[in-house]
Design an enzyme around this catalytic site. Structure first.
Site, mmCIF file in Angstrom:
data_model
loop_
_atom_site.group_PDB
_atom_site.id
_atom_site.type_symbol
_atom_site.label_atom_id
_atom_site.label_comp_id
_atom_site.label_asym_id
_atom_site.label_seq_id
_atom_site.Cartn_x
_atom_site.Cartn_y
_atom_site.Cartn_z
ATOM 1 N N GLU A 144 32.759 -39.115 75.597
ATOM 2 C CA GLU A 144 31.846 -40.145 76.087
ATOM 3 C C GLU A 144 32.576 -41.481 76.037
ATOM 4 O O GLU A 144 32.980 -41.937 74.958
ATOM 5 C CB GLU A 144 30.575 -40.191 75.238
ATOM 6 C CG GLU A 144 29.736 -38.931 75.391
ATOM 7 C CD GLU A 144 28.568 -38.887 74.417
ATOM 8 O OE1 GLU A 144 28.184 -39.955 73.890
ATOM 9 O OE2 GLU A 144 28.051 -37.785 74.172
ATOM 10 N N ASP A 158 22.932 -49.395 69.418
ATOM 11 C CA ASP A 158 24.174 -49.206 68.670
ATOM 12 C C ASP A 158 24.158 -49.916 67.325
ATOM 13 O O ASP A 158 23.664 -51.031 67.204
ATOM 14 C CB ASP A 158 25.363 -49.708 69.494
ATOM 15 C CG ASP A 158 25.580 -48.885 70.751
ATOM 16 O OD1 ASP A 158 25.382 -47.662 70.660
ATOM 17 O OD2 ASP A 158 25.913 -49.448 71.797
#
Length: 254
Positions: free
Chosen positions: A45, A56
């Site tokens: 990814e 995140d």
């Protein structure tokens, strides 16, 4: 058949690695991808850095901030990856937020992904309903698999809808938190993993968030087809450089 679908059909548990494009240095992207494939990783990814990455944790946020400072943009990433299929054969997925894709132009973005050999996209902030109504036909016309995220709070109805319009894997977020390494999974998480496994969805699941070592990888893949490691890998290349990627992946699958 898409490379992701081919990989999912293999009789093994899959290890997917996330890293931020343009980190630690702007032009490290291709070398990291090549070294990850050589080390036996199944999927990669590639994180497209964004200034406001809501899902995140601090490690990936810091890597995104540095990558942006280094000069990483959508155009730069596409330029870096234009010859990637001359040296790399495993599935490549771009993971990023919708705003940069929208700014680039959704169809133009998908067309470019198709041209350079990207197999799928993960866009955490693109609602499944919006995708289904406005973008599904575009993604499919450029042979891109769109991977949706589910969490412990996602309703069964929505999970089944996601499953019905997916044609790759479902990204199973291990907990309702941001990315980042954990020491292990508790009872609540394993109950959630079991619940999803028992739904017998048509798309396999790959678990992400909180996978950092052999223990958590093994725990996750007891219930799912594979697992994704992001923050722990970024910490590794921050501390050791990417010349020791093989050491990192070997300790996951000892």
């Amino acid at each position: 058949m898409n490379r992701i679908q081919h990989k999912l059909n293999e009789d093994k548990k899959l290890l997917s690695i996330y890293f931020t494009a343009g980190y630690p240095n702007l032009n490290d992207t291709v070398a990291i991808i090549q070294d990850l494939e050589k080390s036996g990783v199944d999927m990669i990814e590639i994180g497209l850095p964004f200034s406001d990455p809501l899902a995140d944790g601090p490690t990936i946020q810091a890597s995104s901030t540095q990558a942006l400072k280094n000069g990483m943009t959508t155009e730069v990433l596409f330029k870096q990856l234009e010859d990637i299929r001359k040296s790399v054969s495993i599935p490549l997925i771009i993971m990023g937020y919708f705003n940069p894709i929208l700014q680039f132009g959704v169809e133009a973005f998908c067309k470019k992904c198709n041209e350079i050999g990207i197999d799928g996209l993960i866009i955490p902030d693109l609602p499944v309903d919006v995708y289904h109504e406005h973008y599904k036909s575009i993604f499919e016309s450029y042979e891109l698999i769109n991977v949706f995220l589910i969490t412990p709070q996602t309703s069964e109805k929505r999970i089944r809808f996601i499953d019905s319009i997916s044609n790759g894997f479902i990204y199973m977020v291990s907990s309702a938190s941001v990315t980042g390494s954990k020491t292990g999974f508790g009872d609540k998480q394993t109950q959630y993993f079991e619940r999803i496994k028992n739904m017998n969805l048509k798309n396999p699941q790959v678990i992400g968030f909180g996978i950092s070592n052999k223990e958590t990888f093994t725990q996750a893949t007891t219930y799912a087809k594979g697992a994704i490691i992001g923050s722990a890998f970024i910490k590794h290349i921050t501390n050791n450089g990417f010349e020791t990627i093989d050491e990192f992946t070997k300790q996951i699958r000892i």
